[in-house]
Scaffold this motif. Structure first.
Motif, mmCIF file in Angstrom:
data_model
loop_
_atom_site.group_PDB
_atom_site.id
_atom_site.type_symbol
_atom_site.label_atom_id
_atom_site.label_comp_id
_atom_site.label_asym_id
_atom_site.label_seq_id
_atom_site.Cartn_x
_atom_site.Cartn_y
_atom_site.Cartn_z
ATOM 1 N N PRO A 101 42.287 39.595 36.633
ATOM 2 C CA PRO A 101 42.652 38.408 37.598
ATOM 3 C C PRO A 101 42.715 37.546 36.923
ATOM 4 O O PRO A 101 42.709 36.757 35.817
ATOM 5 C CB PRO A 101 40.889 38.003 37.835
ATOM 6 C CG PRO A 101 40.127 39.068 37.175
ATOM 7 C CD PRO A 101 40.673 39.732 36.163
ATOM 8 N N ARG A 102 43.661 36.025 37.715
ATOM 9 C CA ARG A 102 44.085 34.718 37.588
ATOM 10 C C ARG A 102 43.092 33.496 37.080
ATOM 11 O O ARG A 102 42.328 33.569 38.100
ATOM 12 C CB ARG A 102 45.095 34.132 38.021
ATOM 13 C CG ARG A 102 46.890 35.321 37.585
ATOM 14 C CD ARG A 102 47.724 35.464 38.628
ATOM 15 N NE ARG A 102 47.908 36.148 39.564
ATOM 16 C CZ ARG A 102 48.637 35.948 40.795
ATOM 17 N NH1 ARG A 102 49.616 35.037 40.078
ATOM 18 N NH2 ARG A 102 48.450 36.922 41.502
ATOM 19 N N PRO A 103 42.555 32.946 36.203
ATOM 20 C CA PRO A 103 41.859 31.740 36.609
ATOM 21 C C PRO A 103 41.739 31.078 37.307
ATOM 22 O O PRO A 103 42.729 30.118 38.082
ATOM 23 C CB PRO A 103 42.224 31.236 35.159
ATOM 24 C CG PRO A 103 42.126 32.572 34.035
ATOM 25 C CD PRO A 103 43.184 33.313 34.794
ATOM 26 N N ASP A 107 42.436 35.665 43.469
ATOM 27 C CA ASP A 107 42.570 37.325 43.504
ATOM 28 C C ASP A 107 41.323 37.797 43.264
ATOM 29 O O ASP A 107 41.520 39.241 43.321
ATOM 30 C CB ASP A 107 44.170 38.147 42.319
ATOM 31 C CG ASP A 107 43.376 37.439 41.237
ATOM 32 O OD1 ASP A 107 43.479 36.285 40.798
ATOM 33 O OD2 ASP A 107 44.488 37.350 40.176
ATOM 34 N N TYR A 108 40.571 37.485 41.981
ATOM 35 C CA TYR A 108 39.489 38.328 41.852
ATOM 36 C C TYR A 108 38.535 38.416 42.719
ATOM 37 O O TYR A 108 38.050 39.335 43.300
ATOM 38 C CB TYR A 108 38.461 37.037 41.254
ATOM 39 C CG TYR A 108 37.579 37.630 40.622
ATOM 40 C CD1 TYR A 108 37.387 39.038 39.210
ATOM 41 C CD2 TYR A 108 35.713 37.215 40.624
ATOM 42 C CE1 TYR A 108 36.476 38.916 39.733
ATOM 43 C CE2 TYR A 108 34.775 37.617 40.825
ATOM 44 C CZ TYR A 108 34.867 38.154 39.659
ATOM 45 O OH TYR A 108 33.509 39.472 39.652
ATOM 46 N N SER A 310 40.349 35.908 30.682
ATOM 47 C CA SER A 310 40.425 36.091 31.936
ATOM 48 C C SER A 310 39.616 37.491 30.673
ATOM 49 O O SER A 310 39.342 38.030 30.011
ATOM 50 C CB SER A 310 41.658 36.658 32.431
ATOM 51 O OG SER A 310 41.352 37.535 33.301
ATOM 52 N N ASP B 263 38.878 27.719 35.656
ATOM 53 C CA ASP B 263 38.140 27.981 35.572
ATOM 54 C C ASP B 263 37.703 29.824 34.481
ATOM 55 O O ASP B 263 38.641 30.511 35.685
ATOM 56 C CB ASP B 263 36.683 28.983 36.478
ATOM 57 C CG ASP B 263 36.303 27.147 37.532
ATOM 58 O OD1 ASP B 263 36.131 26.214 36.396
ATOM 59 O OD2 ASP B 263 36.427 27.077 38.725
ATOM 60 N N GLU B 264 38.005 29.757 33.581
ATOM 61 C CA GLU B 264 37.979 30.838 32.223
ATOM 62 C C GLU B 264 36.858 31.487 32.705
ATOM 63 O O GLU B 264 35.703 31.503 32.477
ATOM 64 C CB GLU B 264 38.717 31.032 31.468
ATOM 65 C CG GLU B 264 39.732 29.580 31.299
ATOM 66 C CD GLU B 264 40.224 29.806 29.707
ATOM 67 O OE1 GLU B 264 41.162 30.295 29.160
ATOM 68 O OE2 GLU B 264 39.390 28.989 29.158
ATOM 69 N N TYR B 265 37.972 33.327 32.836
ATOM 70 C CA TYR B 265 37.199 34.224 32.929
ATOM 71 C C TYR B 265 36.298 34.874 31.564
ATOM 72 O O TYR B 265 37.026 34.301 30.672
ATOM 73 C CB TYR B 265 37.017 35.728 34.032
ATOM 74 C CG TYR B 265 37.594 35.286 35.060
ATOM 75 C CD1 TYR B 265 37.006 35.237 36.018
ATOM 76 C CD2 TYR B 265 38.925 35.557 35.817
ATOM 77 C CE1 TYR B 265 36.765 35.063 37.456
ATOM 78 C CE2 TYR B 265 39.409 35.215 36.990
ATOM 79 C CZ TYR B 265 38.353 34.969 37.591
ATOM 80 O OH TYR B 265 38.778 34.280 39.203
#
Lengths: 364, 364, 364, 364
Positions: A101-103, A107-108, A310, B263-265
């Motif tokens: 997923p893109r931050p 999409d997440y 990510s 917001d990074e994962y």
């Protein structure tokens, strides 16, 4: 999933970025409104990418076809379907996002909730999906025009550059003269430079879009849970990158007293108006006859080419991501078109709901 | 008029400030939730006026009765009706408003749109009508608690005084210790002084209320037109004096780049979280498992005793107005309770809509 | 106009008989259902005209295209759009109806209410518009099949000829063997003769269609105003020519006592069933686990070539009318397909609403 | 659970047979309709039990209180809440039903679906819950009367006894003269005898109720999925014991040809009418200006004192049941009041939806 908006003037949107087609069914437009594909195309062309250096380099013809709802040049009260067949899609650019997923991109959520996610071009999470609103909004604008209502959206801030111009007439003229759709030509120049600088850095930048609707009669909106500002807030917040909605003074009300910002009444030409319009045309959830003014906060495009952290959902391990593909460094200019359309849809819906426009036939 | 909110967990609110009763019917709460009048009373007591110097001096018992929907101490799946009979109403205070709308008060809209307006105590335009939300919210909170979700609202700004504390645990403790329901005790002291000063001047003051929901799973919200932030924005904007809604960073996104605020994962304990929560727990219209954070801008109470310009609608001439009666100089403390309730209603609705809570029976 | 049906599994239908296209957007189908155009085409082919002597001679290819909602052979939770482009339309047949409504045909209502009426082929008032339901129903049937639910509709009466066969297995076999879609081959023969005789006379004939759904679990339907039979009755009555709906014994209950027709409970294989099924599988608005059985009364096609009295709306004078064009002398065989689809849509909607199917993802 | 009906004129019903109270919130009634508790009480008294030998011996005061929505004798556009507090409840009669569902009674569904079922007096599955419709219908009838619309329901069949009278004026007079609410006094006598005979046997009997609405303008109803007959069918089928709904000729259409039953147009006094009214006032889902006529099939009360087979859900074994308590041997007379109310609600809703009545204010 909920792809419909509006109660009496209702848009049902469909399609995805790289699927076969995108479009909308507009149900509840009264019969006898003159309408052509050109009326819709005109609005779509304003949101079309590839028209300047500040938008994505994607070129999309985006030619709309009307499949239903028009008879002899006028609406006939049946659902109006507008559709655009996708043509210029590069799906190979996106396969890398299948499990990563893109931050700050939606999409997440799509991956978690629906499982079978068309990640190409963002799928139905793409900004391209706002084509549905723009189709619906174009019809709404045409309908509202018969009642003397006009709507204009413009960029008032990009990064820390703010537009200074508040003159509605000048704003209308200026937004067509610059790719930012900003009402202040000097600010527009600075904004453009800022956006290009961020693009150069592989980054993106946020901004603010204001929408002004004039000619709206007093009495739109239903108290308690059908308030006009409530419905506007929802519709505007439903635009992809929006993180805040203000009506009138918005958050500035916090630092003010009642005596400073209450909109006092006065009589002008036997008509009741307010001396100021800090309320942005809506009080108690109902329009008061003054221009309806909203602002939305648009976040920077999450898809940037800078390296970000990510995770890989399949392997359940941390993973770096660099997002290639053709993305807008700042979507505010194109969001103006969507904000305008969205506002038009909400107002058209309430004009019918509140009895200002007959629900089935403009000839009544 | 539209007095219902929610799709699966649905509140229908009724009643007016000085009428016989106020209340709400809550339809769609699953069976087998333990529920008593005390659960609702507890929340109502928090919004009750007359409990401190910063609220109106009106004393209202506001004792709720449950008329339906409970069998042997638990919900039975049928509509739950909560009602409060009005007792302490001074209708004589309001007759002066029959034809003279109060600047920035909803009464003008009511007069124009419905004609037969119960102006006493603001009628159904009164803040007292939020009793409906609080009843619905109390039930929603009880329902959400079974899923580990908690919601807290607190005042973060009054006038130019801002709370500094961001520690959730401390906020929860502090809000019960001061009449402002502020999470920062020092700021609360200043806020109280500011409100009392404005009250003294016959004026009022605005502020900001933040709401934090923890324990919300990823996957609430439906893309495109049923977004969680869209529904929150509408529900919160529907609270009387609210002029703006923000999710996460809100309007601050405008001045930031993607690389600054994305917001990074990362993976923590085999769970996906984000390093920051600038998105306020919602991306692409869906919850991402992080706390859901909203802010609302609350305007100063429009009813002030300072002399203001208005018009007499019957005579159609300009008229001065000085508003007597017992009004809150700042409604933010009481709005916290309504924001909490409203957020709970929206989350409960989406928990059912998204399949996290069974639609008819908690035992499933 | 209201062109949507369903709450969670929602069909929005569009298009008209002689317009550019017809179709439907199906919103709310969970992700991960295998679905192809063939699944829909199969159902459409069953309602296609021109396949036997008892239907209209119109030949329509009616090839469906899926424009959205499928990713890698499975639904992805986004709206599924099915569309058919019109090809074989003879608009010249219809110009005579511009101002002269056909007795018992919906055109009068369209003319009065919407003014701008596409009279060609009946416009959106045409039976051809049921293509929308059939598209939605095909998807619903596929979804229901994953839960073991099957639906079959058959003709039980044409004129005074009644089918005698009640054996579900035999009915299923027989309906594919005769153009009437009747479960009793002897009756089918007589029905066909009756229809052809009426066709010869320039007349039309009515009939009855029964629908049986098996495998439906107990507990579908929401008491009071969301009853399963209520929703079925509405959906079935919304099919063009339907003038009556029965569940179970239907109107026969009038002449019976409780002791005669109450469905007594018994335990079979540790499962609760009823000895009889006079209730048609629905009691108190909820399914009880027995087959759901409905009957609909289908009126004779109003468009007949026999001379009839009508009025000229423009001249406001009496006028005779003889309706040429290609019309079905009896629409019951084709209505079976629509009844099946309609029942499937209602059941799919309630399966999701009642928590039997997850609202967003079949993998849950 | 779904306890609301109507889109613009919306009833939300609450309460149960032996709970604290029953009632309804009516949202969407325009302001400025004269309305008193007496208007509602009058209708409630017609459905009140204990008034003749053919109804249950229960005596219920059933005095309605209006809690909201009226200001100075007129509606003010806000939700109208009507409530009846229960007083004469014998809960001891019902404890035997806790685990043993009554054949053909809704209780089985309630037990399965909601688990926590208030079995006393049938709980929310009781016919007593129709008080909600009657409250809403009383307001709807008052509203419709301002537009010249009147609605009357009468019993046309009990068992095999059929009323012969078709004269509307005579029906109106006669129904007040007999406890059956039948328009034919001779048939009424026979019906009464039949009902008393069945009561004597510990049994119950079914029947048919017809509803006639006069003065309805042409143009109510929205094609495709918002048809007037569709909405009527749903609303009427939602009445507890109803197993069938017919519009106009209903199931009789099956045995007729188009030339026999098509309603030919003619001009009378410059007004378009039809020579016959086999369509029951609705064609193509829209009213055509002729009286709207529906019939409903009412099953015999399932609660009979004769011994029946059932099952014990806790022990999962077969069990005999004899239902004591005070039950109507035939509910048709009381259903007439509910059918009238239900029809009024649907028509009021469509009068607003179709623009015949202003949505917020009768003064427009």
């Amino acid at each position: 999933m909920s792809n419909s908006i509006g109660e009496k003037f209702k848009i049902t949107s469909f399609g995805s970025s790289h699927g076969k087609a995108l479009g909308a069914v507009v149900d509840g437009c009264p019969a006898n409104l003159e309408l052509s594909a050109e009326d819709i195309q005109k609005e779509l062309d304003k949101r079309k990418p590839g028209t300047s250096k500040v938008t994505t380099a994607r070129k999309e013809a985006d030619e709309v076809q009307i499949l239903s709802g028009i008879f002899e040049g006028k609406t006939d009260g049946t659902p109006i379907t507008g559709v655009i067949f996708n043509t210029n899609q590069h799906s190979k650019d996106y396969s890398m996002f299948e499990n990563t997923p893109r931050p700050s991109h939606g999409d997440y959520g799509w991956m978690m909730k629906y499982g079978n996610y068309d990640y190409n071009g963002g799928g139905r999470g793409s900004g391209r999906v706002t084509i549905g609103q723009v189709i619906g909004g174009a019809i709404a604008k045409k309908l509202l025009k018969t009642q003397g209502i006009e709507i204009i959206s413009h960029v008032t801030q990009i990064g820390d550059v703010k537009a200074q111009n508040n003159d509605l007439k000048l704003i209308k003229e200026n937004i067509e003269k610059n790719p930012i759709r900003c009402g202040d030509l000097n600010a527009a120049k600075e904004m453009e430079e800022l956006i290009l600088a961020k693009k150069q850095e592989g980054d993106s930048i946020g901004g603010i879009v204001e929408t002004i609707a004039t000619g709206v009669p007093a009495g739109l909106g239903e108290p308690v849970f059908g308030k006009l500002d409530g419905d506007l807030a929802r519709a505007l917040m439903n635009i992809g990158a929006v993180k805040g909605v203000e009506i009138g003074l918005g958050f500035d009300v916090a630092a003010h007293t009642g005596s400073e910002i209450n909109d006092e009444y006065e009589i002008n030409d036997n008509k009741i108006t307010t001396k100021t319009n800090n309320s942005g045309g809506i009080i108690g959830g109902m329009s008061n006859g003054m221009p309806i003014i909203s602002k939305i906060a648009v976040k920077p495009t999450p898809s940037i080419s800078k390296c970000q952290n990510s995770v890989n959902l399949e392997k359940m391990e941390n993973e770096k991501i660099e997002i290639k593909g053709r993305h807008d460094p700042c979507i505010c200019p194109r969001v103006t078109v969507v904000a305008e359309a969205t506002t038009a849809i909400v107002l058209a819906d309430h004009m019918i709901r509140s009895g200002f426009i007959h629900p089935s036939n403009l000839k009544y």
